[in-house]
Motif scaffolding. Structure first.
Motif, PDB file in Angstrom:
ATOM      1  N   PRO A 111       0.797  -1.225   0.000  1.00  0.00           N
ATOM      2  CA  PRO A 111       0.000   0.000   0.000  1.00  0.00           C
ATOM      3  C   PRO A 111       0.831   1.277   0.000  1.00  0.00           C
TER       4      PRO A 111
ATOM      5  N   ARG B   4     -11.148  -2.125  -8.125  1.00  0.00           N
ATOM      6  CA  ARG B   4     -11.282  -0.666  -8.083  1.00  0.00           C
ATOM      7  C   ARG B   4     -10.295  -0.030  -7.092  1.00  0.00           C
ATOM      8  N   PRO B   5     -10.127  -0.560  -5.870  1.00  0.00           N
ATOM      9  CA  PRO B   5      -9.102   0.022  -4.985  1.00  0.00           C
ATOM     10  C   PRO B   5      -7.692  -0.057  -5.574  1.00  0.00           C
ATOM     11  N   ASP B   6      -7.390  -1.155  -6.292  1.00  0.00           N
ATOM     12  CA  ASP B   6      -6.088  -1.228  -6.959  1.00  0.00           C
ATOM     13  C   ASP B   6      -5.897  -0.031  -7.877  1.00  0.00           C
TER      14      ASP B   6
ATOM     15  N   GLN C  76      -5.340   3.224  -5.880  1.00  0.00           N
ATOM     16  CA  GLN C  76      -4.188   3.293  -4.986  1.00  0.00           C
ATOM     17  C   GLN C  76      -2.860   2.954  -5.649  1.00  0.00           C
TER      18      GLN C  76
ATOM     19  N   ARG D 182       0.047   6.204   2.109  1.00  0.00           N
ATOM     20  CA  ARG D 182      -1.016   5.482   1.421  1.00  0.00           C
ATOM     21  C   ARG D 182      -1.997   6.454   0.777  1.00  0.00           C
TER      22      ARG D 182
ATOM     23  N   THR E 142      -5.607   7.477   0.189  1.00  0.00           N
ATOM     24  CA  THR E 142      -6.772   7.220   1.036  1.00  0.00           C
ATOM     25  C   THR E 142      -7.997   6.769   0.246  1.00  0.00           C
TER      26      THR E 142
ATOM     27  N   GLU F 269     -10.400   4.657  -2.143  1.00  0.00           N
ATOM     28  CA  GLU F 269     -10.544   3.262  -2.555  1.00  0.00           C
ATOM     29  C   GLU F 269     -11.582   3.072  -3.645  1.00  0.00           C
ATOM     30  N   SER F 270     -12.483   4.039  -3.780  1.00  0.00           N
ATOM     31  CA  SER F 270     -13.576   3.857  -4.741  1.00  0.00           C
ATOM     32  C   SER F 270     -14.127   5.219  -5.131  1.00  0.00           C
TER      33      SER F 270
ATOM     34  N   ASP G  94     -14.991   7.849  -2.598  1.00  0.00           N
ATOM     35  CA  ASP G  94     -13.913   8.703  -2.101  1.00  0.00           C
ATOM     36  C   ASP G  94     -13.407   9.676  -3.164  1.00  0.00           C
TER      37      ASP G  94
END
Length: 716
Positions: A221, A412-414, A417, A645, A647, A649-650, A653
């Motif tokens: 992360p 989606r978080p990949d 981030q 990191r 913040t 994720e989708s 956010d």
């Protein structure tokens, strides 16, 4: 002053015209008799009259397949109803696919595409003349047929393919005059639209190969972190999971299907060596930028002597602006399929830059470029993100590791981030007005990371960061623009319009501040301070007449100073000359400023001069798309960091504009016979400053930071 997008595209082969040359097929393809007529690697005419055109650029929503087909079909005099479009791969027959980016496809390929069509037309004309034993000059090509004018005889193209295929393409065929165009310059529906709308179009996510595994990769992360150790015992108990391996980008879970891979990854336990970037956050980056602004940067444009002129000004105006990191946030998360075999590697990926991916594939596999083929797939959005090679390298490394075809599917978080982000920047500006309220000096100093340096491109560090700042088009006698490099561990990359996504926000808003300080109308102030004649800005020529025309057209259509607005509403205007692709755009935003900092954009009027509009409907669609994309970024979006990191994720956010918030958009195209320019990116740069200037007109409050909405209101 350096430039750059053009250098980037030249370096990567985007301006290659190799596909205009006739292709001599080799090996099995040469031995098998083919009844079709293929005068070029990207054009085929079958005996039934079907015209197939292969697009050598990536389709990611911008309509490039259709516009490329239109250019060939125009000169070919094809029956448009018989034209179909397919996607080219990196197979040698198609030449160099180059890069789909920088709004350069139409600008850099149209003439070569027209030549492909004209060569085929002339060969078909000659074939018909030979069939009838008449002079070629008596024959006419029209709507997929050759007519013999004196006798009214005609032959369909399909009837001529065998004879035409034996002829040599003319090296320099006569191209049509624009006044004779029957396809170009007219609205054309997208050839691939029905398949996309009906769900028949195949994206990489849809692709399945025999024996294929699906992999999901757990990544550190923190940027630059590495795997210390991992425990896969729970993962291997998940039904469908086959294997867990460390790969260059993290730990990969291989499974029978996507959901097993995701579930197995959820059960995976990884210990990370997070490295020094774990101490980084948004506040520390801001402090780093502020410190960098205290030291001199590189002067990237100098006219006169702003340092001498500013103290003598009758009025001085200062402001600080900033723009955040942004994710690309494509609708389709990153995905690629690879099948690595001894002596051969096949890849299926929605890449914008297949040529840029090849070196990474060569390094991973040990193969040579001619042993690797990338099939370019339909892309669910790109915006520059898919010119990166990381997701392709993932698939190749995974396939090599397990000896089977592998699809690497990002989540989606990949995507949020582990992106290559639009750079964050910080700007200090100061300007001076004389006693007659004329601008006499302008000083713009800004800092941020270098895309060139961060990605090891062989260019000056400032090569990508200057558009919209160093090419300020207004006539100011003393002008100083200075850029300071301030790199961070955050990976950065090309993002739609790149620096023009933030620099024009800064310069067009600050110009509004000058107009207000001078007591002048913002439109009149802009028009009054345009240069009288064209001037060289970097490697390009700025045409003030075209800039004036879009400003005046947008203002007139919006009812600037004539349309009565409700209380709390305002008009804002901004423009940008996207010189790298030869397009000028101005926009007027009609905005309602609500209590507590709320902003509702009700209407955007856009005027665009992109030279000759080859598909006017598509030009309008691209302006509308750029406005929607730009409004999302202007109102809601930023990437923040905490403990190294990202913040977000989708989309909760990092929201995108939703239909209820979409303003009414009106697009007006300036008629032109100039060569066509690009339209994929130029619709975005004027949007944010037009909205911010409208908020000031409504409230008297200046917004100098992106996004424009306060945090509590950043929901689409």
């Amino acid at each position: 002053m350096s430039t750059t997008r053009r250098d980037f595209l030249k370096t990567t082969g985007a301006l290659s015209l190799a596909f205009a040359l006739p292709v001599q097929l080799k090996g099995a393809a040469a031995q098998a008799p083919d009844p079709a007529f293929q005068p070029s690697g990207m054009l085929r005419i079958d005996p039934d009259g079907t015209v197939t055109i292969w697009a050598t650029r990536t389709e990611m929503g911008q309509g490039v397949r259709t516009s490329m087909a239109m250019a060939i079909a125009e000169e070919l005099e094809a029956d448009w109803s018989r034209v179909k479009i397919l996607q080219a791969s990196t197979a040698p027959r198609f030449g160099d696919l180059g890069v789909t980016g920088g709004s350069q496809t139409t600008r850099s390929t149209t003439m070569a595409l027209r030549k492909v069509g004209a060569q085929a037309r002339e060969m078909l004309l000659q074939a018909a003349a030979d069939t009838w034993g008449v002079p070629k000059s008596e024959c006419l090509a029209r709507d997929g047929r050759i007519q013999h004018s004196p006798t009214k005889r005609s032959l369909a193209y399909g009837d001529l393919v065998a004879r035409a295929g034996k002829l040599t393409p003319p090296p320099e065929p006569q191209l049509k005059a624009p006044k004779d165009f029957r396809i170009l310059g007219k609205d054309a529906r997208r050839l691939d639209g029905p398949d996309i709308v009906a769900g028949r179009a195949q994206f990489t996510t849809d692709l399945y190969l025999p024996g294929m595994l699906v992999a999901s990769i757990e990544r550190c992360p923190v940027f630059g972190g590495k795997v210390k150790s991992f425990d896969a015992s729970a993962t291997l108990k998940v039904p469908g999971v086959k294997q867990v391996l460390e790969v260059p980008s993290g730990v990969a879970v291989f499974a029978e299907d996507t959901w097993a891979a995701f579930a197995g990854r959820e059960a995976l336990k990884v210990q990370w060596d997070e490295g020094p970037a774990a101490k980084m956050d948004s506040a520390s980056i801001r402090k780093q930028y502020e410190e960098r602004l205290k030291t001199p940067g590189k002067v990237v444009r100098q006219v006169g002597d702003a340092a001498q002129a500013l103290p003598k000004a009758a009025k001085r105006i200062k402001a600080t602006y900033d723009a955040p990191f942004l994710a690309h946030a494509t609708m389709e998360p990153m995905v690629a399929v690879a099948d690595v075999k001894p002596g051969r590697c096949m890849i299926w990926a929605p890449t914008q830059a297949p040529g840029m991916a090849l070196p990474a594939v060569e390094q991973i596999t040990g193969l040579k470029a001619d042993q690797i083929e990338i099939q370019v797939m339909l892309a669910g959005g790109g915006f520059g993100r898919r010119a990166m090679a990381d997701f392709i390298a993932d698939a190749v490394a995974c396939s090599k590791a397990v000896g089977a075809p592998v699809k690497v599917q990002w989540t989606r978080p990949d995507d949020f981030q582990h992106d290559g982000y639009r750079p964050a920047t910080l700007h200090e500006l100061e300007a001076g007005l004389d006693a007659q309220s004329r601008p006499v000096a302008w000083r713009h100093r800004f800092v941020g990371p270098s895309i060139a340096a961060s990605n090891h491109f062989p260019w000056p560090p400032e090569a990508v960061e200057l558009a919209g700042a160093a090419d300020l088009p207004y006539d100011i006698p003393n002008l100083h623009v200075e850029w300071g490099q301030s790199d961070t561990p955050v990976p950065i990359w090309f993002w739609r319009a790149v620096p023009a996504s933030f620099n024009p926000f800064v310069t067009e808003c600050f110009l509004d501040e000058l107009a207000h300080a001078a007591g002048k109308d913002p439109l009149a102030f802009r028009l009054a301070h345009l240069p009288k004649a064209p001037l060289k800005l970097g490697q390009h020529e700025f045409d003030p007449a075209r800039y004036r025309a879009v400003l005046e057209l947008a203002a007139a259509k919006a009812g600037w100073r004539t349309r009565k607005l409700p209380k709390g509403w305002g008009h804002g205007i901004a423009a940008h000359a996207y010189l790298d692709c030869g397009t000028y755009v101005a926009q007027v935003a009609e905005v309602e400023a609500k209590a507590g900092g709320g902003i509702r954009v009700h209407r955007v009027v856009c005027a665009v001069d992109c030279g000759q509009a080859l598909n006017p409907g598509n030009v309008k669609a691209q302006m509308e798309g750029g406005i929607a994309f730009g409004l999302s970024a202007a109102l809601y979006d930023e990437i923040t960091l905490k403990e190294g990191r990202v913040t977000a994720e989708s989309f909760s956010d990092h929201p995108i504009l939703l239909l209820p918030s979409m303003p009414k958009v009106e697009v007006h195209i300036v008629p032109s016979e100039l060569p066509p320019g690009g339209v994929g990116e130029p619709g975005l740069p004027p949007l944010a400053p037009a909205v911010a200037n409208a908020v000031f007109a409504a409230t008297g409050r200046r917004l100098r930071s992106l996004p424009l909405l306060p945090p509590k209101l950043r929901k689409a």
